[in-house]
Write a protein that holds these residues in place. Structure first.
Motif, PDB file in Angstrom:
ATOM      1  N   ASP A  99       0.849  -1.185   0.000  1.00  0.00           N
ATOM      2  CA  ASP A  99       0.000   0.000   0.000  1.00  0.00           C
ATOM      3  C   ASP A  99       0.888   1.241   0.000  1.00  0.00           C
ATOM      4  OD1 ASP A  99      -2.297  -1.527   0.140  1.00  0.00           O
ATOM      5  OD2 ASP A  99      -2.582  -1.233   2.294  1.00  0.00           O
ATOM      6  N   TYR A 100       0.404   2.290  -0.660  1.00  0.00           N
ATOM      7  CA  TYR A 100       1.133   3.559  -0.709  1.00  0.00           C
ATOM      8  C   TYR A 100       0.206   4.663  -0.181  1.00  0.00           C
ATOM      9  CZ  TYR A 100       3.944   7.444  -2.355  1.00  0.00           C
ATOM     10  OH  TYR A 100       4.695   8.584  -2.424  1.00  0.00           O
ATOM     11  N   PRO A 101       0.499   5.212   1.007  1.00  0.00           N
ATOM     12  CA  PRO A 101      -0.299   6.330   1.524  1.00  0.00           C
ATOM     13  C   PRO A 101       0.090   7.629   0.812  1.00  0.00           C
ATOM     14  CG  PRO A 101       0.884   5.164   3.289  1.00  0.00           C
ATOM     15  CD  PRO A 101       1.450   4.708   1.986  1.00  0.00           C
ATOM     16  N   THR A 102      -0.909   8.370   0.366  1.00  0.00           N
ATOM     17  CA  THR A 102      -0.634   9.602  -0.365  1.00  0.00           C
ATOM     18  C   THR A 102      -0.844  10.822   0.522  1.00  0.00           C
ATOM     19  OG1 THR A 102      -2.873  10.057  -1.175  1.00  0.00           O
ATOM     20  CG2 THR A 102      -1.523   8.499  -2.463  1.00  0.00           C
ATOM     21  N   ARG A 103      -0.259  11.922   0.106  1.00  0.00           N
ATOM     22  CA  ARG A 103      -0.436  13.189   0.808  1.00  0.00           C
ATOM     23  C   ARG A 103      -1.836  13.746   0.624  1.00  0.00           C
ATOM     24  NH1 ARG A 103       3.385  15.539   4.275  1.00  0.00           N
ATOM     25  NH2 ARG A 103       5.451  14.811   3.663  1.00  0.00           N
ATOM     26  N   SER A 104      -2.538  13.300  -0.414  1.00  0.00           N
ATOM     27  CA  SER A 104      -3.885  13.818  -0.679  1.00  0.00           C
ATOM     28  C   SER A 104      -4.968  13.027   0.061  1.00  0.00           C
ATOM     29  CB  SER A 104      -4.156  13.841  -2.188  1.00  0.00           C
ATOM     30  OG  SER A 104      -4.023  12.544  -2.731  1.00  0.00           O
ATOM     31  N   GLY A 105      -4.569  12.121   0.965  1.00  0.00           N
ATOM     32  CA  GLY A 105      -5.541  11.461   1.823  1.00  0.00           C
ATOM     33  C   GLY A 105      -6.004  10.084   1.407  1.00  0.00           C
TER      34      GLY A 105
ATOM     35  N   VAL B  36       7.827  11.095 -14.411  1.00  0.00           N
ATOM     36  CA  VAL B  36       6.650  10.555 -13.748  1.00  0.00           C
ATOM     37  C   VAL B  36       6.926  10.621 -12.250  1.00  0.00           C
ATOM     38  CG1 VAL B  36       5.192   8.509 -13.447  1.00  0.00           C
ATOM     39  CG2 VAL B  36       6.133   9.062 -15.708  1.00  0.00           C
ATOM     40  N   HIS B  37       5.976  11.176 -11.507  1.00  0.00           N
ATOM     41  CA  HIS B  37       6.143  11.406 -10.079  1.00  0.00           C
ATOM     42  C   HIS B  37       5.359  10.390  -9.258  1.00  0.00           C
ATOM     43  CE1 HIS B  37       7.981  15.300 -10.988  1.00  0.00           C
ATOM     44  NE2 HIS B  37       7.030  15.442 -11.894  1.00  0.00           N
ATOM     45  N   ALA B  38       5.679  10.325  -7.966  1.00  0.00           N
ATOM     46  CA  ALA B  38       4.906   9.502  -7.031  1.00  0.00           C
ATOM     47  C   ALA B  38       3.513  10.120  -6.880  1.00  0.00           C
ATOM     48  CB  ALA B  38       5.614   9.440  -5.680  1.00  0.00           C
ATOM     49  N   PRO B  39       2.519   9.289  -6.646  1.00  0.00           N
ATOM     50  CA  PRO B  39       2.608   7.891  -6.276  1.00  0.00           C
ATOM     51  C   PRO B  39       2.873   6.928  -7.433  1.00  0.00           C
ATOM     52  CG  PRO B  39       0.312   8.570  -6.236  1.00  0.00           C
ATOM     53  CD  PRO B  39       1.125   9.808  -6.510  1.00  0.00           C
ATOM     54  N   THR B  40       2.560   7.331  -8.665  1.00  0.00           N
ATOM     55  CA  THR B  40       2.739   6.424  -9.803  1.00  0.00           C
ATOM     56  C   THR B  40       4.188   5.963  -9.934  1.00  0.00           C
ATOM     57  OG1 THR B  40       0.875   7.449 -10.936  1.00  0.00           O
ATOM     58  CG2 THR B  40       2.400   6.160 -12.294  1.00  0.00           C
ATOM     59  N   ALA B  41       5.144   6.879  -9.782  1.00  0.00           N
ATOM     60  CA  ALA B  41       6.561   6.517  -9.898  1.00  0.00           C
ATOM     61  C   ALA B  41       6.955   5.511  -8.832  1.00  0.00           C
ATOM     62  CB  ALA B  41       7.435   7.762  -9.810  1.00  0.00           C
ATOM     63  N   ALA B  42       6.475   5.689  -7.611  1.00  0.00           N
ATOM     64  CA  ALA B  42       6.816   4.774  -6.524  1.00  0.00           C
ATOM     65  C   ALA B  42       6.261   3.382  -6.792  1.00  0.00           C
ATOM     66  CB  ALA B  42       6.302   5.319  -5.194  1.00  0.00           C
ATOM     67  N   VAL B  43       5.005   3.315  -7.240  1.00  0.00           N
ATOM     68  CA  VAL B  43       4.364   2.032  -7.514  1.00  0.00           C
ATOM     69  C   VAL B  43       5.059   1.315  -8.672  1.00  0.00           C
ATOM     70  CG1 VAL B  43       2.213   0.971  -8.341  1.00  0.00           C
ATOM     71  CG2 VAL B  43       2.147   2.716  -6.532  1.00  0.00           C
ATOM     72  N   LEU B  44       5.345   2.041  -9.747  1.00  0.00           N
ATOM     73  CA  LEU B  44       6.041   1.426 -10.886  1.00  0.00           C
ATOM     74  C   LEU B  44       7.446   0.977 -10.508  1.00  0.00           C
ATOM     75  CD1 LEU B  44       4.993   3.646 -13.934  1.00  0.00           C
ATOM     76  CD2 LEU B  44       4.344   1.266 -13.474  1.00  0.00           C
TER      77      LEU B  44
ATOM     78  N   LEU C 198       8.912   6.994   0.052  1.00  0.00           N
ATOM     79  CA  LEU C 198       9.250   7.905  -1.038  1.00  0.00           C
ATOM     80  C   LEU C 198       8.175   8.981  -1.170  1.00  0.00           C
ATOM     81  CD1 LEU C 198      10.610   5.311  -3.601  1.00  0.00           C
ATOM     82  CD2 LEU C 198      11.922   6.841  -2.118  1.00  0.00           C
ATOM     83  N   GLU C 199       8.625  10.186  -1.293  1.00  0.00           N
ATOM     84  CA  GLU C 199       7.757  11.356  -1.257  1.00  0.00           C
ATOM     85  C   GLU C 199       7.182  11.692  -2.623  1.00  0.00           C
ATOM     86  OE1 GLU C 199       5.563  13.328   0.119  1.00  0.00           O
ATOM     87  OE2 GLU C 199       6.961  13.965   1.702  1.00  0.00           O
ATOM     88  N   GLN C 200       6.068  12.399  -2.579  1.00  0.00           N
ATOM     89  CA  GLN C 200       5.437  12.966  -3.763  1.00  0.00           C
ATOM     90  C   GLN C 200       5.861  14.422  -3.890  1.00  0.00           C
ATOM     91  OE1 GLN C 200       1.529  11.343  -1.894  1.00  0.00           O
ATOM     92  NE2 GLN C 200       1.049  12.050  -3.952  1.00  0.00           N
TER      93      GLN C 200
END
Length: 194
Positions: free
Chosen positions: A94-100, A160-168, A186-188
């Motif tokens: 799971d990747y928690p995002t800054r947007s909630g 390409v930035h996180a969260p997509t970059a982190a997941v890929l 890893l930060e967005q």
């Protein structure tokens, strides 16, 4: 799918979703051998949230849905690709995002016969990323707003930035290299915090 057993056996970490909304994305793999790759979208600029950003097909879980059901529904809604639970290879961290949100990445292996039909209300561009292109080294930046490194993946002549970059990146590490690499730290970039 190449190295599907590595994804199926991935020792995923579930994030604490307290106070966050559950969501899921589909990492859609098609092709075989060196011809395998994943689909990446660029969101239409007309969307309310994260407009114009690179993304994997996905969204919020509806009432009663789990991550797999939501990812497969979003895959059909955004790309017109139909897959069943039997085509789900596994789940990543799971990747928690800054947007909630807490995003659960669901890896789906598609049959080669299906061709995507992007929904123009959600998808401005659709890109095929062959496995060798995922081998690009990520860039890490520091920002004054966070002590965590911001990850960027140079793909398609863009970043390409996180969260997509982190997941890929985690998918690449597991599926192509057999490595368990954690990415929740890893930060967005700040623009993705909203």
């Amino acid at each position: 799918m190449r190295n599907s057993e590595l994804i199926a056996g991935f020792p995923r970490i579930e994030a604490d979703a307290a106070g966050k909304r559950a969501s899921a994305v589909a990492i859609v793999v098609s092709g075989t051998g060196d011809g395998a790759g994943v689909w990446l979208t660029r969101r239409t600029p007309k969307l309310r949230a994260h407009a114009g950003q690179f993304a994997l097909p996905g969204g919020r879980l509806d009432d009663g849905e789990d991550a797999v059901t939501a990812a497969l529904r979003e895959l059909e809604e955004e790309l017109g690709l139909v897959a069943g639970p039997e085509q789900v290879v596994g789940l990543l961290d799971d990747y928690p995002t800054r947007s909630g949100y807490v995003i659960t990445p669901v890896v789906v292996a598609l049959d080669d016969g299906q061709q995507p039909s992007p929904n123009p209300a959600e998808v401005a561009e659709l890109h095929w990323i062959p496995y060798p292109d995922l081998g690009v080294e990520p860039r890490y930046l520091t920002i004054p707003e966070s002590d965590r490194p911001v990850i960027q993946l140079p793909l398609l002549g863009h970043l390409v930035h996180a969260p997509t970059a982190a997941v890929l990146f985690q998918f690449r590490e597991a599926a192509l290299h057999g490595r368990v690499t954690r990415v929740a730290h890893l930060e967005q970039p700040v623009f993705a915090w909203r």
